[in-house]
Design an enzyme around this catalytic site. Structure first.
Site, PDB file in Angstrom:
ATOM      1  N   PRO B 106       0.851  -1.199   0.000  1.00 49.42           N
ATOM      2  CG  PRO B 106      -0.694  -1.564   1.702  1.00 49.42           C
ATOM      3  CD  PRO B 106       0.649  -2.018   1.213  1.00 49.42           C
ATOM      4  N   GLY B 108       0.828   5.449   0.104  1.00 53.42           N
ATOM      5  CA  GLY B 108       0.095   6.701   0.283  1.00 53.42           C
ATOM      6  C   GLY B 108       0.956   7.870  -0.138  1.00 53.42           C
ATOM      7  N   GLY B 110       4.143   8.079   0.549  1.00 53.05           N
ATOM      8  CA  GLY B 110       5.512   7.616   0.317  1.00 53.05           C
ATOM      9  C   GLY B 110       6.526   8.259   1.242  1.00 53.05           C
ATOM     10  CB  SER B 112       7.708   4.926   5.052  1.00 54.74           C
ATOM     11  OG  SER B 112       8.405   4.106   5.977  1.00 54.74           O
ATOM     12  N   GLY B 240      -0.193  -1.932   6.789  1.00 58.34           N
ATOM     13  CA  GLY B 240      -0.504  -2.610   5.531  1.00 58.34           C
ATOM     14  C   GLY B 240      -0.299  -4.102   5.544  1.00 58.34           C
ATOM     15  CE1 TYR B 429      11.222  12.985  14.760  1.00 60.25           C
ATOM     16  CE2 TYR B 429      13.069  14.504  14.532  1.00 60.25           C
ATOM     17  CZ  TYR B 429      12.094  13.708  13.968  1.00 60.25           C
ATOM     18  OH  TYR B 429      11.986  13.613  12.599  1.00 60.25           O
TER      19      TYR B 429
END
Lengths: 510, 510
Positions: B106, B108, B110, B112, B240, B429
């Site tokens: 899948p 969306g 892109g 990631s 996914g 982070y």
């Protein structure tokens, strides 16, 4: 009683609670080898097979369970009660039951109202109740992180007492509070009366430790994560079918310095739901926020006492309140949103009643379940059921459940309240009273419950349960809610954690 | 650049972004029969097998993915790109891939950064990218319940624009906002920059619709439920692997009439974390609440501009702030808690900087990822990683990750901020900069990432990911976090939903 018989009609002479001697407790079917293994796991003194111990863990506290204690014959009695002393012993009990193919029913407070602790055997030759009462410790407190680790068998009041020594509170007070355990709260996705302020129990649970047939399982290392699906949310709510919860790590908060409970009257059910929605969607809910419909308000005024009802009726009549709906708000601590909430209520035409009705509610907050015994003595059929849905469908759900119950019972009283409100919707909690059918007391309620459950499930109108869990009674409606894929996924998770299917047979439809 | 080379040392000439012609795109391995079935499902115009279309869906946006676009050879390229037009077509694509044993990734936005959209084949002969860009509709809005149903391919800005026409907002603004999709937010348990005010995306999702190899799957009929484990929490975060998310039902809110961003300086990292903890534990977080450590504050002052840094340094020196940590607070709407938050900050010795640094942050809030391309051009190794833990372990986790990164890299700059705070803990982070090793650019970062990941995973110190998800890169660390039982349960759920294993092979370790 005058009010009740006027509403539900004359009552028939009722079966009294049966003495224990009336129950024919079948002999334990626990094989000797299994018993020996359990003794090995927990010690001989903690494997109990006396009749009274076994009867004491035979079922929970639904109306049907209460009936079964008056009409002997229907109780599923465990073959033994095993009482491990710590999480490792729980694991050894589970392992022994796997080795000997014996069913395991985790037993906490025994307050399930959906058959969640019924000692069903499934396909096993024998079944034990695994009583967690000895897992009663507060393991650790992390003040900085506001976390506490509890063993699963700690009961509500004990958790509060143990935390109070640290100046902390859990804030989880469901109606079962006095008896139910933290493990049970987690296993059933409990919601407490103060859920608007403290969240549902699942929101408080940051970690969980389980004993499963596939080995020990610990979850929860952080306040939030994106490490794949939230498996903590799978363990919570698994009702003893995936593992036995032995420890929970919960968020705690400083004990509030004061609590203030107060009452208001709103003008009709539609108005009441709109006011609660406005509070929820503006971030103005009190820690405890609950509103009763007209029928429940009438009963509260008639039965609960604590404030002068005649004077109140005159007070409301003078303010042209014709369909009073009682709103209770409970504020814990400084409650900075209270002033704004009161302004919203005033603008909405709410009539303030002061603290008396709030204190009256607080005083009786855990007594509802106990009143059922007295009502059963009098020949009353009395039970509760609950659901939740989004705001736009709340009125339809309310109406359809009432229609279903009125259609299935003769002259019932059906009362309702909202006790859990969210930005997007709310729960509905119904209390049903009817003259018990002396010829078919079980069938009478089973038909009514089925009618209500179908009204809830139909077209995804609401969830089959907002906080009572699934157990046996709601299992037939689970597929409609989670779909064929959901049922398959749940069964697969069960197969992975409990390949031989020893854990809580028959619950969640598993 | 002066600042950077002084810190990380001289930079080597760098590989430029490779032109598309540099990539040898292997011919599509999609069998003709599979292709015919896919054409049948979505129409010939929506099965794309051109090289540029396939390259465009080859991987995401991690540093390693960016490197792969400069050093041709390492990209996993899908054999075709299939672009269904609605949820039913998605189901038909999934069914066709099951019938022909073709993998489905899948796709969306892109975005990631963990390999979540890498076109891995697993044990399949071919793999397609299932691009959701045509599922771009706002399906319905329920103002009363504050719910909106979106198709999964709607991107962040489009969702905001579609909702703004109704006077509503979603409030979900992760750094990937400009490109990422709502389906992707749900699949990866995204957390937006305003998570303190609006919650994590998983908190917003009230319902989800998936296409799975075992058939369509819908979840979510109520704001809360106790109907067994929360399977919505299993579908969300499944990346996914259990199904393709085709629709999400999300909680929405009225658009805030105003937003106010402001800056403060806190006195050292320990002080900074304690102040944010105090805000979180007193219910005083701003919708956006983020605090940088000393290194990140220095870089922000050096690079971000928007307020006068020399004057600022004098201002801070006069107030004896020696280790400034920049705190940004963003308030949406009336923000009734702001006054109390400011009192808490004042009492804690925070130095107010006014709106300029807040506005500077807001202005650049989505630009960080794009700066990586320029830094890569210059020969810099630049990447981020994140985790979360409970407050009492936050300092240890911070220290250990820094030690690991400093040990694995030569003269790195390691910066950190907290951007998601909870009552019980917070995220960390990290942004890492180092001179790129021209001889082994991949190995250089892989070693650093491994060292950091091991420092995080060791003894359950923190979660391997707070909001970047698992994908391929974090899969080796999942077992340490969810246990052997968790891995088995996840694999079993996968087996139930996707018996032939066509969905997103290799992700989540499945």
């Amino acid at each position: 009683m005058r009010w009740l018989t006027r509403r539900i009609g004359p009552l028939s002479p009722a079966a009294p609670a049966a003495p224990a001697s009336a129950f024919v407790v079948p002999p334990s079917r626990l094989p000797a080898a299994a018993r020996a293994a359990l003794v090995d796991a927990v010690g001989a003194g903690h494997v109990l097979d006396g009749e009274s111990e076994r009867l004491g863990r035979a079922g929970g506290m639904s109306y049907l369970d209460l009936l079964r204690r008056r009409y002997p014959g229907g109780l599923a009695v465990p073959d033994a009660v095993v009482v491990p002393g710590d999480p490792d012993e729980v694991q050894r009990v589970v392992d022994a039951c796997v080795a000997h193919d014996v069913g395991v029913v985790p037993f906490g407070g025994g307050t399930s109202v959906v058959g969640g602790v019924a000692a069903l055997r499934g396909d096993k030759a024998a079944v034990i109740a695994l009583d967690l009462e000895r897992l009663d410790r507060l393991v650790s407190v992390d003040r900085t992180s506001r976390l506490a680790v509890f063993q699963a068998g700690v009961r509500g009041p004990d958790a509060q007492r143990l935390l109070a020594a640290h100046g902390l509170t859990l804030g989880h007070v469901p109606q079962s509070f006095e008896r139910a355990t933290l493990g049970g709260f987690a296993a059933t996705r409990s919601a407490g009366q103060a859920s608007s302020g403290y969240g549902r129990f699942e929101d408080m649970v940051q970690g969980v430790r389980l004993a499963t047939p596939s080995g020990p399982w610990r979850l929860g290392v952080a306040p939030a994560s994106a490490a794949g699906p939230n498996l903590r949310a799978l363990a919570v709510g698994s009702e003893g079918t995936l593992g036995v919860i032995t420890e929970v790590t919960v968020r705690v908060r400083p004990s509030p310095e004061r609590e203030r409970y107060e009452g208001f009257v709103l003008r009709g059910w539609q108005h009441a739901t709109e006011v609660v929605r406005a509070l929820a969607q503006n971030g103005l809910l009190a820690d405890v926020t609950r509103v009763s419909d007209v029928d429940e308000t009438e009963v509260t005024l008639a039965l609960k006492g604590g404030f002068a009802t005649k004077a109140l009726r005159r007070y409301l009549a003078a303010r042209r309140v014709h369909e009073p709906c009682l709103l209770i708000l409970g504020w814990h601590g400084p409650a900075p949103q209270r002033a704004r909430a009161l302004r919203l209520l005033k603008a909405a035409g709410a009539v303030p009643l002061g603290r008396a009705p709030g204190e009256a509610w607080r005083h009786g907050r855990f007594s509802g379940p106990r009143q059922r015994d007295a009502l059963l003595d009098l020949g009353v059929c009395v039970e509760t059921l609950e659901t939740a849905t989004h705001w736009s469908r709340l009125r339809e759900l309310y109406d359809e459940v009432r229609v279903a119950l009125h259609g299935a019972l003769d002259r019932p009283v059906v009362m309702c309240h909202i006790s859990h409100a969210y930005e997007t919707g709310a729960s509905l909690y119904f209390t049903v009273l009817a003259a018990r059918d002396p010829h078919d007391p079980f069938g009478q309620w089973e038909r009514a419950k089925r009618a209500a459950s179908e009204a809830i499930s139909e077209r995804g109108r609401g969830t089959i349960t907002h906080h009572h869990a699934v157990g046996v009674d709601h299992a037939p409606y689970l597929r409609a809610e989670i779909g064929d894929v959901g049922v398959s996924v749940l069964a697969a998770a069960k197969q992975a954690a409990d390949p031989k299917g020893v854990l809580n047979p028959g619950k969640l439809g598993l």
